[in-house]
Every structure is written in C-alpha cells, then in structure tokens.
Scaffold this motif. Structure first.
Motif, PDB file in Angstrom:
ATOM      1  N   THR A   4      62.363  66.139  45.645  1.00 34.23           N
ATOM      2  CA  THR A   4      61.234  65.606  46.373  1.00 34.23           C
ATOM      3  C   THR A   4      60.320  67.026  46.607  1.00 34.23           C
ATOM      4  OG1 THR A   4      62.231  66.229  48.200  1.00 34.23           O
ATOM      5  CG2 THR A   4      61.982  63.656  47.689  1.00 34.23           C
ATOM      6  N   LYS A   5      60.457  67.970  45.899  1.00 38.46           N
ATOM      7  CA  LYS A   5      59.866  69.195  45.874  1.00 38.46           C
ATOM      8  C   LYS A   5      59.370  69.635  44.550  1.00 38.46           C
ATOM      9  CE  LYS A   5      62.126  71.156  49.885  1.00 38.46           C
ATOM     10  NZ  LYS A   5      63.088  72.521  50.470  1.00 38.46           N
ATOM     11  N   PRO A   6      58.094  70.087  44.225  1.00 42.02           N
ATOM     12  CA  PRO A   6      57.388  70.409  42.944  1.00 42.02           C
ATOM     13  C   PRO A   6      58.401  71.280  42.019  1.00 42.02           C
ATOM     14  CG  PRO A   6      55.676  70.159  44.625  1.00 42.02           C
ATOM     15  CD  PRO A   6      57.051  70.317  45.350  1.00 42.02           C
ATOM     16  N   ASP A   7      58.456  72.461  42.885  1.00 41.27           N
ATOM     17  CA  ASP A   7      59.429  73.470  42.126  1.00 41.27           C
ATOM     18  C   ASP A   7      60.709  72.938  41.617  1.00 41.27           C
ATOM     19  OD1 ASP A   7      57.285  75.379  42.426  1.00 41.27           O
ATOM     20  OD2 ASP A   7      58.212  76.093  44.253  1.00 41.27           O
ATOM     21  N   VAL A   8      61.421  72.089  42.418  1.00 42.08           N
ATOM     22  CA  VAL A   8      62.783  71.394  41.824  1.00 42.08           C
ATOM     23  C   VAL A   8      62.564  70.417  40.798  1.00 42.08           C
ATOM     24  CG1 VAL A   8      64.742  70.021  42.501  1.00 42.08           C
ATOM     25  CG2 VAL A   8      63.783  71.703  44.178  1.00 42.08           C
ATOM     26  N   ILE A   9      61.374  69.808  40.918  1.00 33.66           N
ATOM     27  CA  ILE A   9      61.122  68.957  39.569  1.00 33.66           C
ATOM     28  C   ILE A   9      61.037  69.820  38.323  1.00 33.66           C
ATOM     29  CG2 ILE A   9      59.874  66.955  38.616  1.00 33.66           C
ATOM     30  CD1 ILE A   9      59.335  66.056  41.396  1.00 33.66           C
ATOM     31  N   LYS A  10      60.063  70.831  38.620  1.00 35.67           N
ATOM     32  CA  LYS A  10      59.553  71.436  37.302  1.00 35.67           C
ATOM     33  C   LYS A  10      60.787  72.498  36.863  1.00 35.67           C
ATOM     34  CE  LYS A  10      56.221  74.474  38.397  1.00 35.67           C
ATOM     35  NZ  LYS A  10      55.478  75.635  38.814  1.00 35.67           N
ATOM     36  N   LYS A  11      61.920  72.794  37.884  1.00 35.03           N
ATOM     37  CA  LYS A  11      62.991  73.679  37.367  1.00 35.03           C
ATOM     38  C   LYS A  11      63.612  72.471  36.667  1.00 35.03           C
ATOM     39  CE  LYS A  11      66.596  76.490  38.458  1.00 35.03           C
ATOM     40  NZ  LYS A  11      67.825  75.811  37.689  1.00 35.03           N
ATOM     41  N   GLY A  12      63.973  71.327  37.078  1.00 36.40           N
ATOM     42  CA  GLY A  12      64.685  70.321  36.311  1.00 36.40           C
ATOM     43  C   GLY A  12      64.295  70.100  34.731  1.00 36.40           C
ATOM     44  N   ALA A  13      62.857  70.017  35.047  1.00 32.38           N
ATOM     45  CA  ALA A  13      62.304  69.317  33.598  1.00 32.38           C
ATOM     46  C   ALA A  13      62.384  70.683  32.582  1.00 32.38           C
ATOM     47  CB  ALA A  13      60.826  69.261  33.710  1.00 32.38           C
ATOM     48  N   VAL A  14      62.154  71.783  32.879  1.00 30.77           N
ATOM     49  CA  VAL A  14      62.128  73.028  32.046  1.00 30.77           C
ATOM     50  C   VAL A  14      63.558  73.205  31.678  1.00 30.77           C
ATOM     51  CG1 VAL A  14      61.842  75.465  32.035  1.00 30.77           C
ATOM     52  CG2 VAL A  14      60.066  74.384  33.227  1.00 30.77           C
ATOM     53  N   ASP A  15      64.823  73.236  32.604  1.00 30.46           N
ATOM     54  CA  ASP A  15      65.908  73.265  32.308  1.00 30.46           C
ATOM     55  C   ASP A  15      66.370  72.264  31.133  1.00 30.46           C
ATOM     56  OD1 ASP A  15      66.637  75.235  33.900  1.00 30.46           O
ATOM     57  OD2 ASP A  15      67.378  74.205  35.273  1.00 30.46           O
ATOM     58  N   LEU A  16      65.691  71.077  31.008  1.00 30.22           N
ATOM     59  CA  LEU A  16      66.017  70.027  30.147  1.00 30.22           C
ATOM     60  C   LEU A  16      65.750  70.456  29.055  1.00 30.22           C
ATOM     61  CD1 LEU A  16      65.894  66.574  31.733  1.00 30.22           C
ATOM     62  CD2 LEU A  16      67.813  67.899  31.054  1.00 30.22           C
ATOM     63  N   LEU A  17      64.305  70.964  28.899  1.00 29.94           N
ATOM     64  CA  LEU A  17      63.716  71.639  27.539  1.00 29.94           C
ATOM     65  C   LEU A  17      64.151  72.712  27.124  1.00 29.94           C
ATOM     66  CD1 LEU A  17      59.796  71.508  28.980  1.00 29.94           C
ATOM     67  CD2 LEU A  17      60.807  69.837  27.216  1.00 29.94           C
ATOM     68  N   SER A  18      65.026  73.340  27.937  1.00 27.69           N
ATOM     69  CA  SER A  18      65.627  74.464  27.330  1.00 27.69           C
ATOM     70  C   SER A  18      67.225  73.876  26.602  1.00 27.69           C
ATOM     71  CB  SER A  18      65.920  75.446  28.498  1.00 27.69           C
ATOM     72  OG  SER A  18      64.929  76.089  28.789  1.00 27.69           O
ATOM     73  N   LYS A  19      67.775  73.227  27.356  1.00 28.04           N
ATOM     74  CA  LYS A  19      69.076  72.633  26.875  1.00 28.04           C
ATOM     75  C   LYS A  19      69.243  71.585  26.039  1.00 28.04           C
ATOM     76  CE  LYS A  19      71.022  73.936  31.534  1.00 28.04           C
ATOM     77  NZ  LYS A  19      71.288  73.534  32.975  1.00 28.04           N
ATOM     78  N   HIS A  20      67.962  70.694  25.888  1.00 29.69           N
ATOM     79  CA  HIS A  20      68.285  69.648  24.895  1.00 29.69           C
ATOM     80  C   HIS A  20      66.942  69.795  23.992  1.00 29.69           C
ATOM     81  CE1 HIS A  20      71.197  67.478  27.079  1.00 29.69           C
ATOM     82  NE2 HIS A  20      70.492  68.244  28.325  1.00 29.69           N
ATOM     83  N   LYS A  21      67.028  71.017  23.363  1.00 31.09           N
ATOM     84  CA  LYS A  21      65.860  71.219  22.477  1.00 31.09           C
ATOM     85  C   LYS A  21      65.680  70.136  21.389  1.00 31.09           C
ATOM     86  CE  LYS A  21      66.117  76.172  22.946  1.00 31.09           C
ATOM     87  NZ  LYS A  21      66.513  77.521  22.287  1.00 31.09           N
ATOM     88  N   LYS A  22      66.894  69.945  20.559  1.00 29.14           N
ATOM     89  CA  LYS A  22      66.820  68.946  19.621  1.00 29.14           C
ATOM     90  C   LYS A  22      66.160  67.651  19.935  1.00 29.14           C
ATOM     91  CE  LYS A  22      69.688  66.692  16.181  1.00 29.14           C
ATOM     92  NZ  LYS A  22      71.223  66.339  15.673  1.00 29.14           N
ATOM     93  N   GLN A  23      66.208  67.097  21.021  1.00 25.99           N
ATOM     94  CA  GLN A  23      65.493  65.814  21.402  1.00 25.99           C
ATOM     95  C   GLN A  23      64.082  66.101  21.487  1.00 25.99           C
ATOM     96  OE1 GLN A  23      68.440  66.821  22.527  1.00 25.99           O
ATOM     97  NE2 GLN A  23      69.936  64.954  23.233  1.00 25.99           N
ATOM     98  N   PHE A  24      63.768  67.180  22.185  1.00 21.33           N
ATOM     99  CA  PHE A  24      62.273  67.161  22.597  1.00 21.33           C
ATOM    100  C   PHE A  24      61.528  67.983  21.138  1.00 21.33           C
ATOM    101  CE2 PHE A  24      63.999  67.451  27.094  1.00 21.33           C
ATOM    102  CZ  PHE A  24      63.268  66.274  27.433  1.00 21.33           C
ATOM    103  N   LYS A  25      62.290  68.702  20.384  1.00 20.00           N
ATOM    104  CA  LYS A  25      61.542  69.403  19.225  1.00 20.00           C
ATOM    105  C   LYS A  25      61.011  68.096  18.260  1.00 20.00           C
ATOM    106  CE  LYS A  25      63.406  74.015  18.811  1.00 20.00           C
ATOM    107  NZ  LYS A  25      64.130  74.911  17.941  1.00 20.00           N
TER     108      LYS A  25
END
Length: 265
Positions: free
Chosen positions: A72-93
């Motif tokens: 429910t906080k912007p920074d928490v959602i942003k961090k969660g989304a960025v973490d996913l981009l970092s940890k799951h590169k194959k799916q997003f690339k």
C-alpha cells in the motif's frame, strides 16, 4: 483493444470525456481527478480496494509469503517490481520488444540473437532498464514493463485505460506473468487505472462490485499489434516452422484454441 500507444502522438482528451466513456461501459466507474506516478496510483488503488474487502484471516498465509496489505506504499511496490525484474530476467527479457517504448534497433538489442555480442548488449540494456525503473521519471519509457512487473508482484490483474491515435478510449490488460516464491495471495479481482498523454496515472474506481470487467487485449494482443506494424520482410520465421505442412500449422493453432494466435500466423 490495441496496446498502449505512443501517448505523445495522441490528441489531448479531457478527463470529463474519459468519465463519459467509462460510464457508458459501467455506470459507477469514476476517474480520479488527481494524477500520480504508476506506483503511487497503484498503491492508492490497492488501499481503497482493501477497504471494501471483508475482514479476513491474514495469518493463514504460507510462511514467508507476503500479504497484499504490504503493498500500500509506492516505494514498496516499486521495490517489489524492480526486484522481480532483477531476479527473473529470462521471463521479462523475452517480452522486452513489445513492452519497451524505446525500441529502436540501436537502443533495443535483438532478444532472439544468441551471439555473445548481442547477449552482452542485451544485458547492458536490461541493467539500464532496471536502474531507470527505480526513478519516478526515467521509468516512463518502460511503463508497460513496470505494469507487468507490478501486476506479477501483487498477483493482481491491472487494466489500463488510454486514448489511441483516433482519440478513442481503449483498455489494455496486464496479468501476472508467472508465480514466484513469496507472491501474495490473490484477494483483489483487478485494478483499473487511466494513463494520460503525459504518462500520469489516474485511479479508476467502480463502486458497483458487479460492474463488468473491461474488454481488453493482453500480451498476445500487444504482440499481434507489434507484428502488424512490422514489415513482413523483417520477420524471421524458423525454417522448422516455415516448412510445416499447412494442415499441421492449422492443427497447431487449433490446439492452442486461440483465434488471436491464428491471426498471428
């Protein structure tokens, strides 16, 4: 509906016009006047939606799994989304080509190439994308990518209303792309937002819980739009696929049971 278009080229549309279009779809849909960043608008929407959900036992969640209330906080959602981009590169690339607006050949490497040079270019580009997604301004060329990452992070489909080149309102559908350890339980049916021509997000609330889900295309629809705008001579089809008998091609599409895939063929 087509993908979110190049918003700089679309005509200016007043929020009141969007309100009118939305009320024709569902009488109680209301666009918020205040505009926010993607993550700010998403956090506000989640907060408002949680207030309408009956009390539930959050202690039943699996140990280590987050709850939607944590987002429910912007920074928490942003961090969660960025973490996913970092940890799951194959799916997003694999879907960068259609999710990144800055997709000139010089800027966006060939995601299908297996050469070491192209792989290095892709890795450098992808790292830049991740860093830019941490900024409230630099993320804008990667808004679609961030929306998919956020939808996956909160395990909730996100519907985005926008205006196309003809000045007509359209919906685009972003669903969670995959499951991951620690993903919150799916307790919100979906989130709706409007993106204006300056990449500002406005919350869309529907006080009528029985309102119909917006009619929208998802990732396959985006890819089809991308193909329609791509010269046929520049689309590389593997020989194994090209040499399939016509009957086999149709059987393959039939088995997928998706008319849009057939149109892609």
């Amino acid at each position: 509906m087509d993908e979110i278009s190049d918003l700089e080229d679309v005509p200016e549309v007043e929020l009141g016009d969007i309100q009118l279009s939305l009320r024709q779809e569902a009488e109680n849909r209301v666009v918020e006047d205040d505009g926010y960043t993607l993550f700010g608008c998403l956090a506000l929407n989640i907060t408002n939606l949680l207030l309408r959900i009956p009390a539930r036992n959050k202690n039943k969640t699996t140990q280590g799994t987050k709850t939607i209330e944590e987002y429910t906080k912007p920074d928490v959602i942003k961090k969660g989304a960025v973490d996913l981009l970092s940890k799951h590169k194959k799916q997003f690339k694999s879907v960068l080509t259609i999710l990144v607006d800055d997709n000139t050949p010089e800027a966006l490497p060939n995601s299908q190439s297996e050469s070491k040079e192209s792989e290095a270019h892709m890795e450098t580009f992808y790292q830049r994308v991740i860093e830019d997604c941490k900024s409230d301004e630099k993320y804008k060329p990667y808004a679609k990518l961030c929306i998919y990452a956020a939808a996956t992070c909160i395990n909730t489909p996100i519907y985005i209303a926008s205006v196309n080149e003809a000045g007509e309102m359209q919906w685009t559908y972003f669903k969670p792309l995959f499951k991951f350890e620690g993903q919150p339980e799916a307790v919100i049916n979906y989130v709706t937002m409007f993106i204006s021509s300056d990449n500002t997000f406005h919350g869309i609330e529907s006080h009528d819980q029985s309102a119909l889900v917006p009619v929208a295309r998802g990732l396959v629809g985006m890819y089809m739009s991308f193909l329609e705008d791509t010269p046929e001579t520049s689309i590389e089809v593997p020989d194994e696929l090209r040499n399939l008998p016509i009957a086999s091609k149709y059987r393959l599409c039939y088995n997928l049971n998706n008319d849009m895939v057939l149109r892609c063929w």
